[in-house]
Each structure stands twice: as C-alpha cells, then as structure tokens.
Scaffold this motif. Structure first.
Motif, PDB file in Angstrom:
ATOM      1  N   ILE A  43      13.410  -1.624  -6.397  1.00 35.89           N
ATOM      2  CA  ILE A  43      13.516  -1.052  -5.054  1.00 35.89           C
ATOM      3  C   ILE A  43      12.336  -0.108  -4.850  1.00 35.89           C
ATOM      4  CG2 ILE A  43      14.891   0.408  -3.521  1.00 35.89           C
ATOM      5  CD1 ILE A  43      17.397  -0.749  -4.841  1.00 35.89           C
ATOM      6  N   PHE A  44      11.629  -0.310  -3.741  1.00 31.40           N
ATOM      7  CA  PHE A  44      10.404   0.428  -3.409  1.00 31.40           C
ATOM      8  C   PHE A  44      10.680   1.250  -2.153  1.00 31.40           C
ATOM      9  CE2 PHE A  44       5.896  -0.308  -1.537  1.00 31.40           C
ATOM     10  CZ  PHE A  44       5.478   0.953  -1.935  1.00 31.40           C
ATOM     11  N   PRO A  45      11.160   2.494  -2.331  1.00 31.66           N
ATOM     12  CA  PRO A  45      11.529   3.309  -1.175  1.00 31.66           C
ATOM     13  C   PRO A  45      10.301   3.993  -0.574  1.00 31.66           C
ATOM     14  CG  PRO A  45      11.938   4.536  -3.170  1.00 31.66           C
ATOM     15  CD  PRO A  45      11.378   3.204  -3.600  1.00 31.66           C
ATOM     16  N   GLY A  46      10.501   4.716   0.493  1.00 31.91           N
ATOM     17  CA  GLY A  46       9.397   5.481   1.047  1.00 31.91           C
ATOM     18  C   GLY A  46       9.814   6.292   2.253  1.00 31.91           C
ATOM     19  N   VAL A  47       9.505   7.579   2.207  1.00 28.77           N
ATOM     20  CA  VAL A  47       9.686   8.464   3.350  1.00 28.77           C
ATOM     21  C   VAL A  47       8.447   9.337   3.397  1.00 28.77           C
ATOM     22  CG1 VAL A  47      11.041  10.360   4.302  1.00 28.77           C
ATOM     23  CG2 VAL A  47      12.206   8.494   3.129  1.00 28.77           C
ATOM     24  N   GLY A  48       7.809   9.427   4.562  1.00 23.42           N
ATOM     25  CA  GLY A  48       6.630  10.276   4.658  1.00 23.42           C
ATOM     26  C   GLY A  48       5.504   9.604   5.401  1.00 23.42           C
ATOM     27  N   GLU A  49       4.283  10.017   5.080  1.00 23.95           N
ATOM     28  CA  GLU A  49       3.094   9.575   5.802  1.00 23.95           C
ATOM     29  C   GLU A  49       2.364   8.521   4.975  1.00 23.95           C
ATOM     30  OE1 GLU A  49      -0.990   9.393   6.979  1.00 23.95           O
ATOM     31  OE2 GLU A  49      -0.396  10.415   5.139  1.00 23.95           O
ATOM     32  N   ALA A  50       1.890   7.469   5.644  1.00 22.95           N
ATOM     33  CA  ALA A  50       1.404   6.271   4.950  1.00 22.95           C
ATOM     34  C   ALA A  50       0.213   6.536   4.039  1.00 22.95           C
ATOM     35  CB  ALA A  50       1.068   5.184   5.969  1.00 22.95           C
ATOM     36  N   SER A  51      -0.810   7.233   4.530  1.00 25.40           N
ATOM     37  CA  SER A  51      -2.030   7.368   3.719  1.00 25.40           C
ATOM     38  C   SER A  51      -1.787   8.218   2.480  1.00 25.40           C
ATOM     39  CB  SER A  51      -3.179   7.939   4.556  1.00 25.40           C
ATOM     40  OG  SER A  51      -2.863   9.215   5.048  1.00 25.40           O
ATOM     41  N   SER A  52      -1.023   9.303   2.609  1.00 23.99           N
ATOM     42  CA  SER A  52      -0.752  10.130   1.427  1.00 23.99           C
ATOM     43  C   SER A  52       0.154   9.378   0.450  1.00 23.99           C
ATOM     44  CB  SER A  52      -0.130  11.467   1.820  1.00 23.99           C
ATOM     45  OG  SER A  52       1.028  11.288   2.589  1.00 23.99           O
ATOM     46  N   ALA A  53       1.101   8.586   0.966  1.00 18.14           N
ATOM     47  CA  ALA A  53       1.956   7.781   0.081  1.00 18.14           C
ATOM     48  C   ALA A  53       1.125   6.746  -0.665  1.00 18.14           C
ATOM     49  CB  ALA A  53       3.058   7.104   0.893  1.00 18.14           C
ATOM     50  N   MET A  54       0.182   6.106   0.024  1.00 19.70           N
ATOM     51  CA  MET A  54      -0.666   5.114  -0.649  1.00 19.70           C
ATOM     52  C   MET A  54      -1.540   5.780  -1.703  1.00 19.70           C
ATOM     53  SD  MET A  54      -1.456   2.030  -1.166  1.00 19.70           S
ATOM     54  CE  MET A  54      -0.678   1.131   0.161  1.00 19.70           C
ATOM     55  N   ASN A  55      -2.023   6.982  -1.426  1.00 18.00           N
ATOM     56  CA  ASN A  55      -2.811   7.704  -2.431  1.00 18.00           C
ATOM     57  C   ASN A  55      -1.977   8.006  -3.673  1.00 18.00           C
ATOM     58  OD1 ASN A  55      -5.216   7.727  -1.006  1.00 18.00           O
ATOM     59  ND2 ASN A  55      -4.760   9.667   0.025  1.00 18.00           N
ATOM     60  N   MET A  56      -0.699   8.335  -3.466  1.00 13.94           N
ATOM     61  CA  MET A  56       0.175   8.593  -4.610  1.00 13.94           C
ATOM     62  C   MET A  56       0.383   7.317  -5.425  1.00 13.94           C
ATOM     63  SD  MET A  56       2.949  11.450  -3.337  1.00 13.94           S
ATOM     64  CE  MET A  56       3.371  10.798  -1.735  1.00 13.94           C
ATOM     65  N   LEU A  57       0.508   6.169  -4.742  1.00 15.27           N
ATOM     66  CA  LEU A  57       0.616   4.897  -5.463  1.00 15.27           C
ATOM     67  C   LEU A  57      -0.636   4.628  -6.279  1.00 15.27           C
ATOM     68  CD1 LEU A  57       2.187   2.315  -2.963  1.00 15.27           C
ATOM     69  CD2 LEU A  57       3.245   3.294  -5.002  1.00 15.27           C
ATOM     70  N   LYS A  58      -1.795   4.879  -5.683  1.00 15.61           N
ATOM     71  CA  LYS A  58      -3.062   4.643  -6.392  1.00 15.61           C
ATOM     72  C   LYS A  58      -3.197   5.563  -7.594  1.00 15.61           C
ATOM     73  CE  LYS A  58      -5.638   2.895  -2.425  1.00 15.61           C
ATOM     74  NZ  LYS A  58      -6.639   3.213  -1.375  1.00 15.61           N
ATOM     75  N   ASN A  59      -2.765   6.801  -7.437  1.00 13.95           N
ATOM     76  CA  ASN A  59      -2.877   7.767  -8.538  1.00 13.95           C
ATOM     77  C   ASN A  59      -2.052   7.361  -9.747  1.00 13.95           C
ATOM     78  OD1 ASN A  59      -4.594   9.355  -7.046  1.00 13.95           O
ATOM     79  ND2 ASN A  59      -3.002  10.761  -6.319  1.00 13.95           N
ATOM     80  N   THR A  60      -0.979   6.612  -9.523  1.00 16.49           N
ATOM     81  CA  THR A  60      -0.141   6.158 -10.632  1.00 16.49           C
ATOM     82  C   THR A  60      -0.481   4.730 -11.074  1.00 16.49           C
ATOM     83  OG1 THR A  60       1.522   5.399  -9.052  1.00 16.49           O
ATOM     84  CG2 THR A  60       1.806   7.615  -9.938  1.00 16.49           C
ATOM     85  N   GLY A  61      -1.406   4.074 -10.361  1.00 18.76           N
ATOM     86  CA  GLY A  61      -1.755   2.689 -10.672  1.00 18.76           C
ATOM     87  C   GLY A  61      -0.751   1.675 -10.159  1.00 18.76           C
ATOM     88  N   LEU A  62       0.264   2.155  -9.436  1.00 21.64           N
ATOM     89  CA  LEU A  62       1.318   1.244  -8.974  1.00 21.64           C
ATOM     90  C   LEU A  62       0.856   0.365  -7.807  1.00 21.64           C
ATOM     91  CD1 LEU A  62       4.408   3.608  -9.244  1.00 21.64           C
ATOM     92  CD2 LEU A  62       3.777   1.718 -10.759  1.00 21.64           C
TER      93      LEU A  62
END
Length: 196
Positions: A43-62
């Motif tokens: 399950i891939f949830p998400g609440v918040g703003e798209a660009s900062s969420a994508m940056n968090m994904l990139k930071n973890t390699g996900l």
C-alpha cells in the motif's frame, strides 16, 4: 499475508493500519526496499504536496523500487497521483506507471474538494460487492482525467477518474481507510482479489 505500507514521511498511515486490523490483517510500515519487495501486498499512501513527497521518495530510493514491484500495489490519494506521469502541483515528474497527467481543479466549486462523493462506472474486482454510486471520502485539489486505465469515476464540477488499474498497480483518489464499511470492503478486495 504480508502487507507492507510504504513509509516515506508523506502518509497518514495510522488510519490505514487500523482499517487493516479491523479486517484481521497486520501490516508493516517500512521504507526498506527488501521488505517492500518481499511483501504479498503493498500500500502506497500519500498526504501532502506532490513535489516534496516525490523528493522524499527519491531520498529513500523508493522512486525506482515502486515502479518495478511485481505484486499488487495500491496507491491512495497522493500515492495514486505520484504513480502518474506528471503532476501540476510543484511541476512534479511522477513514477510514470499510469500514462496520464494530474491537473488542478478549475471549477467554481470549493477547492480542495473535502468530503463525501459518489463513485460510479465501477469496472474492477477492486469494487467487488460495491454498489454503483457508493459514497467515498475525498480530500484533494488535483485530479486525474478519465482515460484508458480508469476503473471508477466521480463528478466534482466535471467527471474525472477516481480509480486506476494497470497490470499489478491500482490507485484510488479517495481514502478507503476513512470511508467506513464500504472503504474497508475495497481494502479487503485489494488484499483478496487483486491480481499481478
């Protein structure tokens, strides 16, 4: 049944964990790639703003792990939007699982849309035992236009796609974990009826 909830700092995950517990399933909140890859359902949830969420994904390699998963994956709200090609919010390049752009509501109605709305044109085992025009809970300012991967629609000033399916990937704009018994049935359908 091993269920992984992707932890990248952009999810309201407690309500998802509690909804799964009510259905009799335990889940693991994790950012570990191996744990996610070895899960039966993701399950891939998400609440918040798209660009900062994508940056968090990139930071973890996900950002490279998620599109290559082989088991059923369910994106919820911003999670679904990030699975698309591009999001207008923050001019964000998405994971490109669904070949569609996420665009901002241009309507006289209040934005963000917050509250209950009906879903219809239900086309997938994800909606097994769910009636047309059932109410689901939504909170969002950006939407996915209807296109070939749409498996459900709703209307908020215009008709748009509220659920997507392609291969082993599913996405819902609404919050099943906040939508009562009907939402829990959708989570149950994802666990039991989704296919790779």
């Amino acid at each position: 049944m091993k269920i992984a909830i992707i932890d990248y700092g952009a999810g309201n995950v407690k309500s998802i964990e509690f909804a799964l517990q009510r259905l009799g399933y335990e889940s693991k909140l994790t950012s570990d790639a191996q744990t996610i890859k070895s899960a039966d359902r993701v399950i891939f949830p998400g609440v918040g703003e798209a660009s900062s969420a994508m940056n968090m994904l990139k930071n973890t390699g996900l950002d490279t792990v998620i599109p290559n998963l082989k088991q059923p994956v369910l994106g919820i709200c911003l999670g679904m939007q990030l699975m698309c090609k591009h999001c207008e919010e923050g001019d964000t390049k998405g994971l490109d699982i669904f070949d569609v752009d996420v665009i901002k509501f241009n309507t006289d109605l209040k934005v963000p849309q917050v509250g209950w709305n009906i879903i219809f044109d239900l086309k997938s085992d994800l909606f097994k035992d769910i009636e047309e025009n059932s109410y689901m809970y939504l909170v969002h300012s950006y939407y996915v236009p209807n296109h070939k991967n749409s498996i459900a629609s709703t209307d908020y000033g215009l008709k748009y796609s509220v659920a997507l399916h392609k291969d082993n990937f599913y996405g819902v704009q609404f919050h099943p974990e906040k939508s009562g018994k009907i939402g829990e049935q959708i989570l149950k359908n994802f666990i039991l009826n989704s296919s790779n």
